[in-house]
Design a protein around this motif. Structure first.
Motif, PDB file in Angstrom:
ATOM      1  N   LYS A 160       0.832  -1.204   0.000  1.00 54.13           N
ATOM      2  CA  LYS A 160       0.000   0.000   0.000  1.00 54.13           C
ATOM      3  C   LYS A 160       0.864   1.250   0.000  1.00 54.13           C
ATOM      4  CE  LYS A 160      -3.804   2.216   2.459  1.00 54.13           C
ATOM      5  NZ  LYS A 160      -4.740   2.132   3.604  1.00 54.13           N
ATOM      6  N   ALA A 161       1.938   1.231   0.797  1.00 57.00           N
ATOM      7  CA  ALA A 161       2.830   2.392   0.859  1.00 57.00           C
ATOM      8  C   ALA A 161       3.485   2.641  -0.491  1.00 57.00           C
ATOM      9  CB  ALA A 161       3.888   2.175   1.934  1.00 57.00           C
ATOM     10  N   MET A 162       3.951   1.571  -1.148  1.00 60.25           N
ATOM     11  CA  MET A 162       4.575   1.727  -2.446  1.00 60.25           C
ATOM     12  C   MET A 162       3.561   2.201  -3.481  1.00 60.25           C
ATOM     13  SD  MET A 162       7.014   1.717  -4.566  1.00 60.25           S
ATOM     14  CE  MET A 162       8.337   1.179  -3.468  1.00 60.25           C
ATOM     15  N   MET A 167       4.634  -7.158  -8.349  1.00 64.73           N
ATOM     16  CA  MET A 167       5.412  -6.073  -8.934  1.00 64.73           C
ATOM     17  C   MET A 167       5.713  -4.995  -7.895  1.00 64.73           C
ATOM     18  SD  MET A 167       3.467  -5.700 -12.607  1.00 64.73           S
ATOM     19  CE  MET A 167       4.345  -4.191 -13.007  1.00 64.73           C
ATOM     20  N   LEU A 168       4.717  -4.691  -7.058  1.00 64.39           N
ATOM     21  CA  LEU A 168       4.935  -3.697  -6.007  1.00 64.39           C
ATOM     22  C   LEU A 168       5.951  -4.194  -4.980  1.00 64.39           C
ATOM     23  CD1 LEU A 168       1.316  -2.368  -5.423  1.00 64.39           C
ATOM     24  CD2 LEU A 168       3.195  -1.193  -6.553  1.00 64.39           C
ATOM     25  N   ASP A 169       5.937  -5.497  -4.702  1.00 64.89           N
ATOM     26  CA  ASP A 169       6.956  -6.056  -3.805  1.00 64.89           C
ATOM     27  C   ASP A 169       8.347  -5.833  -4.375  1.00 64.89           C
ATOM     28  OD1 ASP A 169       4.969  -6.921  -2.122  1.00 64.89           O
ATOM     29  OD2 ASP A 169       4.995  -9.000  -2.829  1.00 64.89           O
ATOM     30  N   HIS A 170       8.487  -6.058  -5.692  1.00 63.06           N
ATOM     31  CA  HIS A 170       9.785  -5.870  -6.343  1.00 63.06           C
ATOM     32  C   HIS A 170      10.192  -4.396  -6.292  1.00 63.06           C
ATOM     33  CE1 HIS A 170      13.051  -6.777  -9.136  1.00 63.06           C
ATOM     34  NE2 HIS A 170      12.726  -5.663  -9.788  1.00 63.06           N
ATOM     35  N   LEU A 171       9.255  -3.503  -6.575  1.00 64.44           N
ATOM     36  CA  LEU A 171       9.555  -2.069  -6.525  1.00 64.44           C
ATOM     37  C   LEU A 171       9.959  -1.632  -5.124  1.00 64.44           C
ATOM     38  CD1 LEU A 171       6.716  -0.601  -8.777  1.00 64.44           C
ATOM     39  CD2 LEU A 171       9.159  -0.638  -9.273  1.00 64.44           C
ATOM     40  N   GLN A 172       9.295  -2.220  -4.123  1.00 64.91           N
ATOM     41  CA  GLN A 172       9.630  -1.897  -2.734  1.00 64.91           C
ATOM     42  C   GLN A 172      11.071  -2.313  -2.435  1.00 64.91           C
ATOM     43  OE1 GLN A 172       7.790  -0.349  -0.429  1.00 64.91           O
ATOM     44  NE2 GLN A 172       9.218  -0.599   1.268  1.00 64.91           N
ATOM     45  N   ALA A 173      11.457  -3.515  -2.887  1.00 66.92           N
ATOM     46  CA  ALA A 173      12.817  -3.990  -2.647  1.00 66.92           C
ATOM     47  C   ALA A 173      13.846  -3.114  -3.363  1.00 66.92           C
ATOM     48  CB  ALA A 173      12.945  -5.446  -3.111  1.00 66.92           C
ATOM     49  N   VAL A 174      13.547  -2.722  -4.613  1.00 60.55           N
ATOM     50  CA  VAL A 174      14.451  -1.840  -5.351  1.00 60.55           C
ATOM     51  C   VAL A 174      14.573  -0.491  -4.655  1.00 60.55           C
ATOM     52  CG1 VAL A 174      14.739  -0.559  -7.515  1.00 60.55           C
ATOM     53  CG2 VAL A 174      14.057  -2.964  -7.567  1.00 60.55           C
ATOM     54  N   ASP A 175      13.445   0.031  -4.170  1.00 60.23           N
ATOM     55  CA  ASP A 175      13.436   1.326  -3.490  1.00 60.23           C
ATOM     56  C   ASP A 175      14.297   1.279  -2.227  1.00 60.23           C
ATOM     57  OD1 ASP A 175      12.240   4.027  -3.537  1.00 60.23           O
ATOM     58  OD2 ASP A 175      11.386   3.423  -1.622  1.00 60.23           O
ATOM     59  N   GLU A 176      14.173   0.191  -1.456  1.00 62.55           N
ATOM     60  CA  GLU A 176      14.966   0.060  -0.226  1.00 62.55           C
ATOM     61  C   GLU A 176      16.454  -0.051  -0.559  1.00 62.55           C
ATOM     62  OE1 GLU A 176      13.288  -3.279   1.736  1.00 62.55           O
ATOM     63  OE2 GLU A 176      11.558  -2.170   2.522  1.00 62.55           O
TER      64      GLU A 176
END
Length: 271
Positions: free
Chosen positions: A181-183, A209-218
């Motif tokens: 949700k945050a991403m 996809m959002l999980d992947h984006l979250q990991a990339v962002d971190e």
């Protein structure tokens, strides 16, 4: 006998809002008639009156459009809604409080003798037109979507949809859902599109996809932190904004503006 009859009628009231009174259920519900005839046929079957049991079963099929082999084992408060076209095989086992809709097949995938039909545990719901084929178990409280073709075991409480049947996740871990949700909010997408309340394969894919984006962002934040510690100001730059007017949807071959929420959810309605 009368207790079981009363139980059957009450199960209809619990699961069919169209039912108005007991007399209507007794006289106008072919699913109930099929179940009662099956009980007679099954009693004859287990007492080795096989031909007579099959005759009762065939009469029930002719009367109701529902074919239940007299060898099938069926529990209490079994409810068949509408019913036409249902087929239940000889070695099928059905628990208590199970619901089937029209066109369902509980069939086999082999001509060998022995267990070849599915077992439905308590509280299973099978949607219209679904085919459950093979000697496996559908766990308690599971749901089979309409027109699904299921040939493998379904865990308790799960939902199976599609051809071939696949398990969809209804609820996500709360921590994972919060990160998604945050991403989604960060990139301008509405989290409704990946909500656990929508057990849809597309929503699940977007969630991954959002999980992947979250990991990339971190990972990028960690790299920026390391660069800052080394004296670099590279990460001081602001990321580009995502203005709403940049989100568009295609309608009949022409692009027109759409807000970010529509872009996230997708327009699934026909134009």
């Amino acid at each position: 006998m009368f207790e079981r009859l009363r139980e059957d009628i009450q199960s209809v009231f619990h699961r069919d809002p169209a039912a108005r009174n007991a007399f209507e259920v007794l006289t106008c519900y072919p699913g109930m008639h099929a179940i009662w005839l099956h009980r007679l046929g099954h009693a004859l079957w287990v007492r080795d009156f096989k031909w007579l049991a099959r005759l009762v079963s065939n009469f029930g099929r002719w009367m109701t459009g529902i074919e239940i082999h007299p060898g099938a084992t069926i529990g209490r408060r079994f409810f068949i809604d509408h019913g036409m076209g249902i087929v239940i095989g000889e070695t099928a086992e059905i628990g208590d409080d199970v619901t089937l809709y029209q066109g369902v097949t509980l069939g086999g995938t082999s001509w060998n003798k022995g267990k070849r039909h599915p077992t439905l545990e308590n509280g299973v719901v099978v949607g219209a037109g679904a085919k459950v084929l093979g000697p496996f178990t559908v766990g308690a409280g599971a749901k089979i979507g309409s027109n699904a073709v299921v040939t493998k075991e379904v865990p308790p409480g799960a939902t199976a949809v599609g051809i071939p049947g696949r398990i969809i996740v209804k609820t996500e871990d709360s921590e994972v859902e919060a990160k998604r949700k945050a991403m989604a909010e960060k990139i301008g997408f509405d989290a409704y599109g990946v909500s656990g309340d929508m057990p849809d394969p597309v929503a699940r894919a977007i969630g991954q996809m959002l999980d992947h984006l979250q990991a990339v962002d971190e990972r990028l934040e960690g790299m920026c932190g390391a660069l800052t510690n080394l004296g670099s100001d590279y990460c001081g730059k602001e990321l580009p904004a995502l203005p709403e007017e940049d989100f568009v949807e295609l309608t009949q071959g022409e692009a027109k503006p759409a807000d970010a929420k529509q872009a996230a959810q997708g327009d699934t309605q026909p134009h």
